[in-house]
Design a protein around this motif. Structure first.
Motif, mmCIF file in Angstrom:
data_model
loop_
_atom_site.group_PDB
_atom_site.id
_atom_site.type_symbol
_atom_site.label_atom_id
_atom_site.label_comp_id
_atom_site.label_asym_id
_atom_site.label_seq_id
_atom_site.Cartn_x
_atom_site.Cartn_y
_atom_site.Cartn_z
ATOM 1 N N GLU A 118 13.344 12.696 22.542
ATOM 2 C CA GLU A 118 14.121 12.079 23.620
ATOM 3 C C GLU A 118 13.420 10.874 24.229
ATOM 4 O OE1 GLU A 118 13.112 15.482 23.903
ATOM 5 O OE2 GLU A 118 14.857 16.076 22.734
ATOM 6 N N SER A 119 12.128 10.730 23.980
ATOM 7 C CA SER A 119 11.363 9.609 24.531
ATOM 8 C C SER A 119 11.942 8.266 24.127
ATOM 9 C CB SER A 119 9.909 9.659 24.049
ATOM 10 O OG SER A 119 9.287 10.825 24.471
ATOM 11 N N LEU A 120 12.493 8.189 22.928
ATOM 12 C CA LEU A 120 12.984 6.911 22.426
ATOM 13 C C LEU A 120 14.484 6.726 22.619
ATOM 14 C CD1 LEU A 120 10.924 6.479 19.150
ATOM 15 C CD2 LEU A 120 10.419 5.679 21.441
ATOM 16 N N SER A 121 15.107 7.636 23.344
ATOM 17 C CA SER A 121 16.527 7.472 23.606
ATOM 18 C C SER A 121 16.724 6.783 24.950
ATOM 19 C CB SER A 121 17.232 8.831 23.600
ATOM 20 O OG SER A 121 16.739 9.634 24.642
ATOM 21 N N GLY A 122 17.923 6.348 25.181
ATOM 22 C CA GLY A 122 18.223 5.687 26.450
ATOM 23 C C GLY A 122 17.936 4.209 26.409
ATOM 24 N N ASN A 123 17.967 3.616 27.561
ATOM 25 C CA ASN A 123 17.817 2.170 27.669
ATOM 26 C C ASN A 123 16.479 1.751 28.251
ATOM 27 O OD1 ASN A 123 20.357 1.594 26.599
ATOM 28 N ND2 ASN A 123 21.327 2.006 28.565
ATOM 29 N N ARG A 124 15.436 2.493 27.971
ATOM 30 C CA ARG A 124 14.108 2.132 28.474
ATOM 31 C C ARG A 124 13.626 0.857 27.798
ATOM 32 N NH1 ARG A 124 13.192 7.696 28.080
ATOM 33 N NH2 ARG A 124 12.659 8.571 30.077
ATOM 34 N N GLY A 125 13.110 -0.056 28.592
ATOM 35 C CA GLY A 125 12.466 -1.229 28.029
ATOM 36 C C GLY A 125 11.148 -0.821 27.391
ATOM 37 N N LEU A 126 10.587 -1.713 26.582
ATOM 38 C CA LEU A 126 9.354 -1.385 25.872
ATOM 39 C C LEU A 126 8.200 -1.066 26.817
ATOM 40 C CD1 LEU A 126 9.484 -3.975 22.956
ATOM 41 C CD2 LEU A 126 10.287 -1.607 22.991
ATOM 42 N N ALA A 127 8.090 -1.784 27.923
ATOM 43 C CA ALA A 127 7.014 -1.525 28.888
ATOM 44 C C ALA A 127 7.185 -0.141 29.516
ATOM 45 C CB ALA A 127 6.976 -2.598 29.961
ATOM 46 N N SER A 128 8.411 0.188 29.887
ATOM 47 C CA SER A 128 8.697 1.494 30.469
ATOM 48 C C SER A 128 8.440 2.610 29.463
ATOM 49 C CB SER A 128 10.151 1.528 30.954
ATOM 50 O OG SER A 128 10.496 2.800 31.405
ATOM 51 N N LEU A 129 8.801 2.360 28.225
ATOM 52 C CA LEU A 129 8.568 3.336 27.167
ATOM 53 C C LEU A 129 7.076 3.561 26.951
ATOM 54 C CD1 LEU A 129 9.836 5.127 25.032
ATOM 55 C CD2 LEU A 129 9.980 3.130 23.544
ATOM 56 N N ALA A 130 6.300 2.500 26.947
ATOM 57 C CA ALA A 130 4.844 2.631 26.802
ATOM 58 C C ALA A 130 4.254 3.421 27.963
ATOM 59 C CB ALA A 130 4.199 1.249 26.702
ATOM 60 N N ASP A 131 4.756 3.184 29.178
ATOM 61 C CA ASP A 131 4.291 3.953 30.338
ATOM 62 C C ASP A 131 4.567 5.439 30.138
ATOM 63 O OD1 ASP A 131 3.422 1.669 31.672
ATOM 64 O OD2 ASP A 131 5.288 1.457 32.821
ATOM 65 N N LEU A 132 5.786 5.746 29.717
ATOM 66 C CA LEU A 132 6.186 7.133 29.514
ATOM 67 C C LEU A 132 5.322 7.806 28.450
ATOM 68 C CD1 LEU A 132 8.311 9.451 29.964
ATOM 69 C CD2 LEU A 132 9.520 8.453 28.031
ATOM 70 N N LEU A 133 5.144 7.125 27.327
ATOM 71 C CA LEU A 133 4.404 7.719 26.224
ATOM 72 C C LEU A 133 2.909 7.842 26.504
ATOM 73 C CD1 LEU A 133 6.185 6.035 23.189
ATOM 74 C CD2 LEU A 133 6.609 8.308 24.156
ATOM 75 N N SER A 134 2.384 6.983 27.338
ATOM 76 C CA SER A 134 0.944 7.066 27.635
ATOM 77 C C SER A 134 0.629 8.073 28.726
ATOM 78 C CB SER A 134 0.385 5.685 28.029
ATOM 79 O OG SER A 134 0.997 5.216 29.197
ATOM 80 N N ASP A 135 1.651 8.565 29.394
ATOM 81 C CA ASP A 135 1.475 9.582 30.432
ATOM 82 C C ASP A 135 1.314 10.930 29.749
ATOM 83 O OD1 ASP A 135 1.556 11.356 32.518
ATOM 84 O OD2 ASP A 135 3.453 10.664 33.330
ATOM 85 N N SER A 136 0.144 11.489 29.781
ATOM 86 C CA SER A 136 -0.133 12.742 29.055
ATOM 87 C C SER A 136 0.779 13.876 29.472
ATOM 88 C CB SER A 136 -1.593 13.141 29.216
ATOM 89 O OG SER A 136 -1.887 13.385 30.569
ATOM 90 N N SER A 137 1.357 13.809 30.673
ATOM 91 C CA SER A 137 2.255 14.886 31.099
ATOM 92 C C SER A 137 3.546 14.870 30.300
ATOM 93 C CB SER A 137 2.570 14.757 32.589
ATOM 94 O OG SER A 137 3.331 13.597 32.852
ATOM 95 N N GLU A 138 3.846 13.766 29.619
ATOM 96 C CA GLU A 138 5.059 13.671 28.823
ATOM 97 C C GLU A 138 4.828 14.082 27.369
ATOM 98 O OE1 GLU A 138 8.066 13.011 29.901
ATOM 99 O OE2 GLU A 138 7.408 12.642 31.947
ATOM 100 N N LEU A 139 3.585 14.328 26.989
ATOM 101 C CA LEU A 139 3.290 14.663 25.613
ATOM 102 C C LEU A 139 3.540 16.145 25.346
ATOM 103 C CD1 LEU A 139 -0.053 12.720 25.122
ATOM 104 C CD2 LEU A 139 2.260 11.957 24.613
ATOM 105 N N ARG A 140 3.906 16.441 24.137
ATOM 106 C CA ARG A 140 4.071 17.834 23.718
ATOM 107 C C ARG A 140 2.850 18.265 22.963
ATOM 108 N NH1 ARG A 140 9.379 18.965 20.451
ATOM 109 N NH2 ARG A 140 10.411 17.119 21.121
#
Length: 82
Positions: A60-82
């Motif tokens: 789901e991380s790559l779905s939606g309309n997140r810009g690349l910067a927002s996506l990088a923020d999300l993915l680098s946040d360890s709380s979002e990792l599985r």
């Protein structure tokens, strides 16, 4: 893993998956759909990121309309990792 590491890996995987894109098209506010990525392209990008960074991200991380910067923020946040 820093946000910059994730952003660099994201850029590499996008350019590998979408070879017709130029690096200067990867603006922070643009999302994968705007860049022409299909759902299969997004999956390829995700798999590439997971392999390169050695972590697992929710699909789901790559779905939606997140810009690349927002996506990088999300993915680098360890709380979002599985």
């Amino acid at each position: 893993m820093t946000r910059d590491d994730v952003l660099a890996a994201l850029h590499r995987n996008i350019l590998e998956t979408l070879p017709d894109l130029e690096a200067d098209e990867l603006l922070p506010e643009r999302n994968l759909e705007e860049l022409g990525a299909t759902s299969l392209d997004r999956l390829d990008i995700l798999v590439g990121l997971q392999e390169e960074l050695g972590v697992r991200f929710p699909v789901e991380s790559l779905s939606g309309n997140r810009g690349l910067a927002s996506l990088a923020d999300l993915l680098s946040d360890s709380s979002e990792l599985r």
